[in-house]
Design a protein around this motif. Structure first.
Motif, PDB file in Angstrom:
ATOM      1  N   ASN A  13      17.493   3.119   5.260  1.00 59.03           N
ATOM      2  CA  ASN A  13      16.683   4.271   4.845  1.00 59.03           C
ATOM      3  C   ASN A  13      15.481   3.838   4.017  1.00 59.03           C
ATOM      4  N   VAL A  14      15.658   2.815   3.185  1.00 59.19           N
ATOM      5  CA  VAL A  14      14.539   2.288   2.390  1.00 59.19           C
ATOM      6  C   VAL A  14      13.448   1.761   3.315  1.00 59.19           C
ATOM      7  N   ALA A  15      13.844   0.986   4.317  1.00 59.80           N
ATOM      8  CA  ALA A  15      12.869   0.431   5.255  1.00 59.80           C
ATOM      9  C   ALA A  15      12.144   1.543   6.017  1.00 59.80           C
ATOM     10  N   GLU A  16      12.875   2.577   6.407  1.00 53.22           N
ATOM     11  CA  GLU A  16      12.261   3.695   7.121  1.00 53.22           C
ATOM     12  C   GLU A  16      11.276   4.443   6.224  1.00 53.22           C
ATOM     13  N   LEU A  17      11.638   4.650   4.970  1.00 54.76           N
ATOM     14  CA  LEU A  17      10.732   5.321   4.033  1.00 54.76           C
ATOM     15  C   LEU A  17       9.446   4.520   3.866  1.00 54.76           C
ATOM     16  N   LEU A  18       9.554   3.210   3.747  1.00 53.59           N
ATOM     17  CA  LEU A  18       8.357   2.375   3.612  1.00 53.59           C
ATOM     18  C   LEU A  18       7.466   2.495   4.842  1.00 53.59           C
ATOM     19  N   ASP A  19       8.061   2.432   6.030  1.00 47.53           N
ATOM     20  CA  ASP A  19       7.274   2.551   7.251  1.00 47.53           C
ATOM     21  C   ASP A  19       6.548   3.887   7.310  1.00 47.53           C
ATOM     22  N   GLN A  20       7.251   4.953   6.958  1.00 51.04           N
ATOM     23  CA  GLN A  20       6.633   6.277   7.003  1.00 51.04           C
ATOM     24  C   GLN A  20       5.522   6.415   5.969  1.00 51.04           C
ATOM     25  N   LEU A  21       5.710   5.844   4.786  1.00 47.78           N
ATOM     26  CA  LEU A  21       4.687   5.927   3.744  1.00 47.78           C
ATOM     27  C   LEU A  21       3.433   5.145   4.144  1.00 47.78           C
ATOM     28  N   ARG A  22       3.618   3.996   4.753  1.00 45.30           N
ATOM     29  CA  ARG A  22       2.453   3.215   5.196  1.00 45.30           C
ATOM     30  C   ARG A  22       1.642   3.999   6.220  1.00 45.30           C
ATOM     31  N   ALA A  23       2.334   4.580   7.194  1.00 43.11           N
ATOM     32  CA  ALA A  23       1.636   5.346   8.225  1.00 43.11           C
ATOM     33  C   ALA A  23       0.970   6.583   7.638  1.00 43.11           C
ATOM     34  N   PRO A  64      -5.903  -7.368   4.600  1.00 47.86           N
ATOM     35  CA  PRO A  64      -5.938  -8.464   5.575  1.00 47.86           C
ATOM     36  C   PRO A  64      -5.005  -8.174   6.744  1.00 47.86           C
ATOM     37  N   GLU A  65      -5.329  -8.722   7.889  1.00 48.80           N
ATOM     38  CA  GLU A  65      -4.531  -8.468   9.092  1.00 48.80           C
ATOM     39  C   GLU A  65      -3.161  -9.121   8.977  1.00 48.80           C
ATOM     40  N   THR A  66      -2.148  -8.310   9.130  1.00 50.89           N
ATOM     41  CA  THR A  66      -0.762  -8.771   9.170  1.00 50.89           C
ATOM     42  C   THR A  66      -0.037  -7.980  10.256  1.00 50.89           C
ATOM     43  N   PRO A  67       1.083  -8.482  10.761  1.00 47.84           N
ATOM     44  CA  PRO A  67       1.842  -7.680  11.727  1.00 47.84           C
ATOM     45  C   PRO A  67       2.226  -6.311  11.176  1.00 47.84           C
ATOM     46  N   THR A  68       2.542  -6.251   9.883  1.00 49.87           N
ATOM     47  CA  THR A  68       2.914  -4.970   9.286  1.00 49.87           C
ATOM     48  C   THR A  68       1.743  -3.995   9.298  1.00 49.87           C
ATOM     49  N   ALA A  83       6.281  14.886   5.546  1.00 51.26           N
ATOM     50  CA  ALA A  83       6.599  14.841   4.122  1.00 51.26           C
ATOM     51  C   ALA A  83       8.001  15.362   3.843  1.00 51.26           C
ATOM     52  N   ASP A  84       8.433  16.397   4.568  1.00 49.61           N
ATOM     53  CA  ASP A  84       9.770  16.948   4.331  1.00 49.61           C
ATOM     54  C   ASP A  84      10.847  15.911   4.642  1.00 49.61           C
ATOM     55  N   GLY A  85      10.656  15.169   5.722  1.00 56.54           N
ATOM     56  CA  GLY A  85      11.614  14.126   6.071  1.00 56.54           C
ATOM     57  C   GLY A  85      11.652  13.029   5.034  1.00 56.54           C
ATOM     58  N   ARG A  86      10.499  12.658   4.515  1.00 51.66           N
ATOM     59  CA  ARG A  86      10.451  11.621   3.473  1.00 51.66           C
ATOM     60  C   ARG A  86      11.118  12.125   2.195  1.00 51.66           C
ATOM     61  N   ARG A  87      10.916  13.402   1.895  1.00 54.59           N
ATOM     62  CA  ARG A  87      11.527  13.965   0.691  1.00 54.59           C
ATOM     63  C   ARG A  87      13.053  13.904   0.781  1.00 54.59           C
ATOM     64  N   MET A  88      13.598  14.129   1.957  1.00 53.72           N
ATOM     65  CA  MET A  88      15.037  14.026   2.143  1.00 53.72           C
ATOM     66  C   MET A  88      15.508  12.575   1.973  1.00 53.72           C
ATOM     67  N   ALA A 245       8.474   1.294  -2.495  1.00 52.88           N
ATOM     68  CA  ALA A 245       8.432   2.754  -2.563  1.00 52.88           C
ATOM     69  C   ALA A 245       8.951   3.228  -3.911  1.00 52.88           C
ATOM     70  N   VAL A 246       8.200   4.102  -4.546  1.00 47.71           N
ATOM     71  CA  VAL A 246       8.643   4.780  -5.762  1.00 47.71           C
ATOM     72  C   VAL A 246       9.326   6.074  -5.344  1.00 47.71           C
ATOM     73  N   LEU A 247      10.520   6.314  -5.861  1.00 46.90           N
ATOM     74  CA  LEU A 247      11.327   7.457  -5.432  1.00 46.90           C
ATOM     75  C   LEU A 247      10.961   8.703  -6.235  1.00 46.90           C
ATOM     76  N   HIS A 248       9.793   9.229  -5.903  1.00 43.88           N
ATOM     77  CA  HIS A 248       9.286  10.455  -6.534  1.00 43.88           C
ATOM     78  C   HIS A 248       8.729  11.346  -5.443  1.00 43.88           C
ATOM     79  N   GLY A 249       9.067  12.656  -5.480  1.00 41.63           N
ATOM     80  CA  GLY A 249       8.539  13.586  -4.490  1.00 41.63           C
ATOM     81  C   GLY A 249       8.939  13.182  -3.087  1.00 41.63           C
ATOM     82  N   ASP A 250       7.930  13.015  -2.212  1.00 41.94           N
ATOM     83  CA  ASP A 250       8.216  12.548  -0.863  1.00 41.94           C
ATOM     84  C   ASP A 250       7.950  11.052  -0.728  1.00 41.94           C
ATOM     85  N   GLY A 251       8.001  10.354  -1.876  1.00 46.72           N
ATOM     86  CA  GLY A 251       7.814   8.907  -1.898  1.00 46.72           C
ATOM     87  C   GLY A 251       6.385   8.534  -2.219  1.00 46.72           C
ATOM     88  N   VAL A 252       6.214   7.443  -2.961  1.00 51.46           N
ATOM     89  CA  VAL A 252       4.889   6.943  -3.317  1.00 51.46           C
ATOM     90  C   VAL A 252       4.854   5.461  -2.976  1.00 51.46           C
TER      91      VAL A 252
END
Length: 337
Positions: A13-23, A64-68, A83-88, A245-252
């Motif tokens: 879930n942490v990895a998914e939250l990071l991916d969603q926040l980046r996008a 800089p260009e990275t695969p991520t 945002a609602d999904g990230r908040r959950m 990711a900071v665990l505030h709101g829908d993530g920071v």
């Protein structure tokens, strides 16, 4: 005391939250955004170009260009409001025992992130950064080591000079989005400030790397539109920062020092504080917790950071010797291999 490892599902879930926040961060540039790739001194860098408004198409530096980053751009091009999904996800992670900042700190970090502070390679340092490492490393870190009443933001001076982008408004104005009560704390030099306070004492300090043998009182960070206090050892801490990711709101989405560098830096700083300073004990507690976690999952990063610090000179070696000698034998072995 043994650290509690997070279940695999929580770490996923942490990895998914990071991916969603980046996008989401890239998608915030709006409809019609395009992405540009530019080469500089043999390396590639990416920019987001907004749609044309009044004859202009503003550009924002992405990194800089990275695969991520390439994957983030691809996801952002198809991202919709999530945002609602990230908040959950945030609520799930907090319920699992991961640490979150107090509400005011969360609001400030959110304002800084939306303004582009972390996109511009600034990082959260200090205890607020430590709060994010449990999610990043997959462990529940000790609660007594995460309490704080202030926030430290740092940017490498060389990065601030070289980066061809900056905030749209002053750093103080960004802080006032979260709390209008912020005022600058003046330095000896008129008109300069590297710290901001609220009437009830909440502090945000801006830090940077030291130049000119550390003789300057402040350095101007043009990208962040603020002055900053130069500190020794900061260049070691700010090299190769990472996203968390900071665990505030829908993530920071923020940047923090690499955990191994943070641990070694805390050992050094602990020896620079007086014996009676309560922060000294917290420095060591944070370092020990990260050493324990990294020894299990990333021992090479830990040893490399420790070896690099020792190679920086006799002063560094002596401070580390003083800090490491009282540690448990397992911690010393993890550092020294």
């Amino acid at each position: 005391m043994a650290l509690q490892r997070l279940p695999l599902a929580i770490h996923t879930n942490v990895a998914e939250l990071l991916d969603q926040l980046r996008a989401a961060g890239v998608a915030e540039f709006g409809d019609g955004v395009s992405f540009l790739r530019r080469e500089r001194k043999g390396r590639f860098y990416w920019y987001a170009r907004a749609r044309q408004v009044e004859g202009q198409r503003p550009e924002r530096y992405l990194g800089p260009e990275t695969p991520t980053l390439l994957e983030t751009i691809q996801r952002a091009q198809s991202a919709k409001g999530a945002a609602d999904g990230r908040r959950m996800l945030v609520r799930t992670l907090r319920a699992a025992g991961l640490h979150a900042p107090d509400d005011r700190t969360g609001r400030i970090l959110d304002a800084l992130a939306r303004a582009g502070v972390f996109r511009l390679r600034a990082a959260v340092v200090g205890t607020v950064a430590f709060q994010t490492y449990g999610a990043a490393l997959g462990f529940v870190l000790p609660s007594r080591a995460v309490r704080t009443g202030d926030l430290d933001i740092a940017q490498d001076y060389g990065v601030s000079v070289a980066i061809d982008d900056g905030l749209d408004r002053s750093f103080l104005d960004v802080l006032r989005v979260a709390d209008p009560a912020f005022t600058p704390v003046p330095k000896l030099h008129p008109g300069k400030s590297a710290a901001y306070r609220t009437p009830d004492g909440y502090a945000v300090d801006v830090l940077t790397t030291s130049r000119n043998a550390g003789g300057e009182e402040t350095s101007r960070l043009e990208a962040l539109k603020t002055d900053a206090t130069p500190l020794r050892f900061m260049d070691f801490l700010l090299r190769d920062t990472v996203e968390t990711a900071v665990l505030h709101g829908d993530g920071v989405l923020v940047r923090v020092p690499a955990p191994a560098r943070y641990a070694v830096h805390k050992l050094i700083i602990s020896r620079k504080r007086g014996q009676a300073n309560p922060k000294r004990r917290k420095d060591v507690e944070q370092a020990q917790a990260l050493i324990q976690a990294l020894a299990l999952d990333d021992p090479f990063a830990l040893r490399e950071a420790y070896a690099e610090a020792r190679d920086r000179g006799e002063t560094w070696r002596e401070l580390l010797r003083q800090a490491v000698s009282p540690l448990p034998v397992e911690a010393r072995a993890a550092l020294e291999g």
